[in-house]
Design a protein around this motif. Structure first.
Motif, PDB file in Angstrom:
ATOM      1  N   ALA A  85       3.956   5.231 -14.062  1.00  0.00           N
ATOM      2  CA  ALA A  85       4.200   4.316 -12.937  1.00  0.00           C
ATOM      3  C   ALA A  85       4.182   2.865 -13.410  1.00  0.00           C
ATOM      4  N   ALA A  86       3.315   2.549 -14.374  1.00  0.00           N
ATOM      5  CA  ALA A  86       3.228   1.186 -14.903  1.00  0.00           C
ATOM      6  C   ALA A  86       4.489   0.802 -15.671  1.00  0.00           C
ATOM      7  N   LYS A  87       5.054   1.741 -16.414  1.00  0.00           N
ATOM      8  CA  LYS A  87       6.303   1.457 -17.125  1.00  0.00           C
ATOM      9  C   LYS A  87       7.426   1.162 -16.136  1.00  0.00           C
ATOM     10  N   ALA A  88       7.489   1.935 -15.065  1.00  0.00           N
ATOM     11  CA  ALA A  88       8.508   1.691 -14.032  1.00  0.00           C
ATOM     12  C   ALA A  88       8.299   0.319 -13.397  1.00  0.00           C
ATOM     13  N   LEU A  89       7.048  -0.035 -13.102  1.00  0.00           N
ATOM     14  CA  LEU A  89       6.750  -1.342 -12.515  1.00  0.00           C
ATOM     15  C   LEU A  89       7.098  -2.467 -13.490  1.00  0.00           C
ATOM     16  N   TYR A  90       6.834  -2.253 -14.772  1.00  0.00           N
ATOM     17  CA  TYR A  90       7.185  -3.250 -15.776  1.00  0.00           C
ATOM     18  C   TYR A  90       8.672  -3.582 -15.690  1.00  0.00           C
ATOM     19  N   TRP A  91       9.520  -2.543 -15.611  1.00  0.00           N
ATOM     20  CA  TRP A  91      10.968  -2.771 -15.584  1.00  0.00           C
ATOM     21  C   TRP A  91      11.427  -3.358 -14.251  1.00  0.00           C
ATOM     22  N   GLU A  92      10.655  -3.155 -13.162  1.00  0.00           N
ATOM     23  CA  GLU A  92      10.975  -3.831 -11.895  1.00  0.00           C
ATOM     24  C   GLU A  92      10.715  -5.335 -12.030  1.00  0.00           C
ATOM     25  N   VAL A  93       9.614  -5.676 -12.670  1.00  0.00           N
ATOM     26  CA  VAL A  93       9.233  -7.080 -12.836  1.00  0.00           C
ATOM     27  C   VAL A  93      10.082  -7.768 -13.905  1.00  0.00           C
ATOM     28  N   HIS A  94      10.404  -7.020 -14.951  1.00  0.00           N
ATOM     29  CA  HIS A  94      11.197  -7.536 -16.070  1.00  0.00           C
ATOM     30  C   HIS A  94      12.448  -6.670 -16.237  1.00  0.00           C
ATOM     31  N   PRO A  95      13.459  -6.853 -15.390  1.00  0.00           N
ATOM     32  CA  PRO A  95      14.647  -6.002 -15.478  1.00  0.00           C
ATOM     33  C   PRO A  95      15.290  -6.073 -16.866  1.00  0.00           C
ATOM     34  N   PRO A  96      15.755  -4.921 -17.349  1.00  0.00           N
ATOM     35  CA  PRO A  96      16.403  -4.917 -18.662  1.00  0.00           C
ATOM     36  C   PRO A  96      17.658  -5.784 -18.662  1.00  0.00           C
ATOM     37  N   ARG A  97      17.907  -6.383 -19.799  1.00  0.00           N
ATOM     38  CA  ARG A  97      19.093  -7.238 -19.961  1.00  0.00           C
ATOM     39  C   ARG A  97      19.948  -6.709 -21.107  1.00  0.00           C
ATOM     40  N   GLY A  98      21.171  -7.189 -21.157  1.00  0.00           N
ATOM     41  CA  GLY A  98      22.074  -6.791 -22.234  1.00  0.00           C
ATOM     42  C   GLY A  98      22.331  -5.302 -22.219  1.00  0.00           C
ATOM     43  N   TRP A  99      22.404  -4.709 -23.398  1.00  0.00           N
ATOM     44  CA  TRP A  99      22.704  -3.284 -23.501  1.00  0.00           C
ATOM     45  C   TRP A  99      21.612  -2.418 -22.876  1.00  0.00           C
ATOM     46  N   ARG A 100      20.372  -2.937 -22.779  1.00  0.00           N
ATOM     47  CA  ARG A 100      19.281  -2.144 -22.209  1.00  0.00           C
ATOM     48  C   ARG A 100      19.522  -1.809 -20.732  1.00  0.00           C
ATOM     49  N   ARG A 101      20.279  -2.637 -20.034  1.00  0.00           N
ATOM     50  CA  ARG A 101      20.523  -2.352 -18.620  1.00  0.00           C
ATOM     51  C   ARG A 101      21.406  -1.127 -18.436  1.00  0.00           C
ATOM     52  N   LEU A 102      22.077  -0.688 -19.509  1.00  0.00           N
ATOM     53  CA  LEU A 102      22.924   0.497 -19.440  1.00  0.00           C
ATOM     54  C   LEU A 102      22.146   1.792 -19.692  1.00  0.00           C
ATOM     55  N   PRO A 104      19.174   4.429 -18.918  1.00  0.00           N
ATOM     56  CA  PRO A 104      18.303   4.789 -17.787  1.00  0.00           C
ATOM     57  C   PRO A 104      16.884   4.278 -18.035  1.00  0.00           C
ATOM     58  N   ARG A 105      16.284   3.688 -17.016  1.00  0.00           N
ATOM     59  CA  ARG A 105      14.964   3.061 -17.185  1.00  0.00           C
ATOM     60  C   ARG A 105      13.907   4.041 -17.669  1.00  0.00           C
ATOM     61  N   GLY A 106      14.030   5.289 -17.285  1.00  0.00           N
ATOM     62  CA  GLY A 106      13.064   6.287 -17.719  1.00  0.00           C
ATOM     63  C   GLY A 106      13.076   6.514 -19.223  1.00  0.00           C
ATOM     64  N   MET A 107      14.154   6.104 -19.870  1.00  0.00           N
ATOM     65  CA  MET A 107      14.261   6.269 -21.322  1.00  0.00           C
ATOM     66  C   MET A 107      13.866   5.003 -22.080  1.00  0.00           C
ATOM     67  N   LEU A 108      13.688   3.912 -21.370  1.00  0.00           N
ATOM     68  CA  LEU A 108      13.329   2.641 -22.016  1.00  0.00           C
ATOM     69  C   LEU A 108      11.829   2.577 -22.286  1.00  0.00           C
ATOM     70  N   VAL A 109      11.478   1.971 -23.386  1.00  0.00           N
ATOM     71  CA  VAL A 109      10.075   1.735 -23.719  1.00  0.00           C
ATOM     72  C   VAL A 109       9.836   0.233 -23.596  1.00  0.00           C
ATOM     73  N   PRO A 110       8.872  -0.177 -22.752  1.00  0.00           N
ATOM     74  CA  PRO A 110       8.599  -1.612 -22.636  1.00  0.00           C
ATOM     75  C   PRO A 110       8.232  -2.216 -23.993  1.00  0.00           C
ATOM     76  N   PRO A 111       8.667  -3.442 -24.255  1.00  0.00           N
ATOM     77  CA  PRO A 111       8.387  -4.086 -25.545  1.00  0.00           C
ATOM     78  C   PRO A 111       6.958  -4.633 -25.654  1.00  0.00           C
ATOM     79  N   ALA A 112       6.195  -4.510 -24.595  1.00  0.00           N
ATOM     80  CA  ALA A 112       4.826  -5.030 -24.581  1.00  0.00           C
ATOM     81  C   ALA A 112       3.913  -3.965 -23.963  1.00  0.00           C
ATOM     82  N   PRO A 113       2.603  -4.021 -24.251  1.00  0.00           N
ATOM     83  CA  PRO A 113       1.680  -3.072 -23.617  1.00  0.00           C
ATOM     84  C   PRO A 113       1.725  -3.209 -22.093  1.00  0.00           C
ATOM     85  N   VAL A 114       1.477  -2.112 -21.395  1.00  0.00           N
ATOM     86  CA  VAL A 114       1.541  -2.121 -19.926  1.00  0.00           C
ATOM     87  C   VAL A 114       0.181  -1.876 -19.285  1.00  0.00           C
TER      88      VAL A 114
END
Length: 132
Positions: A85-102, A104-114
């Motif tokens: 849930a924290a990873k999902a919230l991270y991406w809500e607060v910090h939407p992916p940019r560039g190629w990362r927006r393509l 799926p958020r569930g496959m993205l790993v936040p670049p910082a601890p959550v």
């Protein structure tokens, strides 16, 4: 409930902490070294007079003992799936940019601890349970 909630996600090396107002708005969130947790909690507890909750996972027993040694009461809460849930919230607060927006958020790993976002999730769950 009219008191804020101070939530803690304890860990071996670092801990996430967050203070949420009774209405759910985030007053503060941060990641602190585990060695500095008691001091950070004491400072925030003095400033906000919150209910203190803590996730019941990794190192919670030791962290709870350190905070209770300060004369503070800590309530343990279930932290099942809070990291997801924290990873999902991270991406809500910090939407992916560039190629990362393509991707799926569930496959993205936040670049910082959550850990701080986990604390926010714990506090929101606790506040929602108090309303019911």
């Amino acid at each position: 409930m009219s008191r804020p909630v101070l939530a803690i996600d304890p860990g071996r090396e670092k801990c996430g902490i967050a203070v949420l107002a009774a209405g759910g708005s985030i007053l503060t969130q941060e990641i602190v070294a585990t060695a500095a947790l008691a001091d950070a909690v004491d400072t925030l507890a003095t400033a906000h007079d919150p209910i203190i909750i803590m996730g019941n996972g990794t190192t919670s027993t030791e962290a709870q003992a350190r905070i209770e040694a300060l004369g503070r009461t800590v309530t343990l809460v279930d932290e099942y799936r809070t990291t997801d849930a924290a990873k999902a919230l991270y991406w809500e607060v910090h939407p992916p940019r560039g190629w990362r927006r393509l991707v799926p958020r569930g496959m993205l790993v936040p670049p910082a601890p959550v850990d701080d976002f986990v604390a926010v999730i714990l506090a929101r769950r606790f506040l929602n349970e108090q309303i019911v």
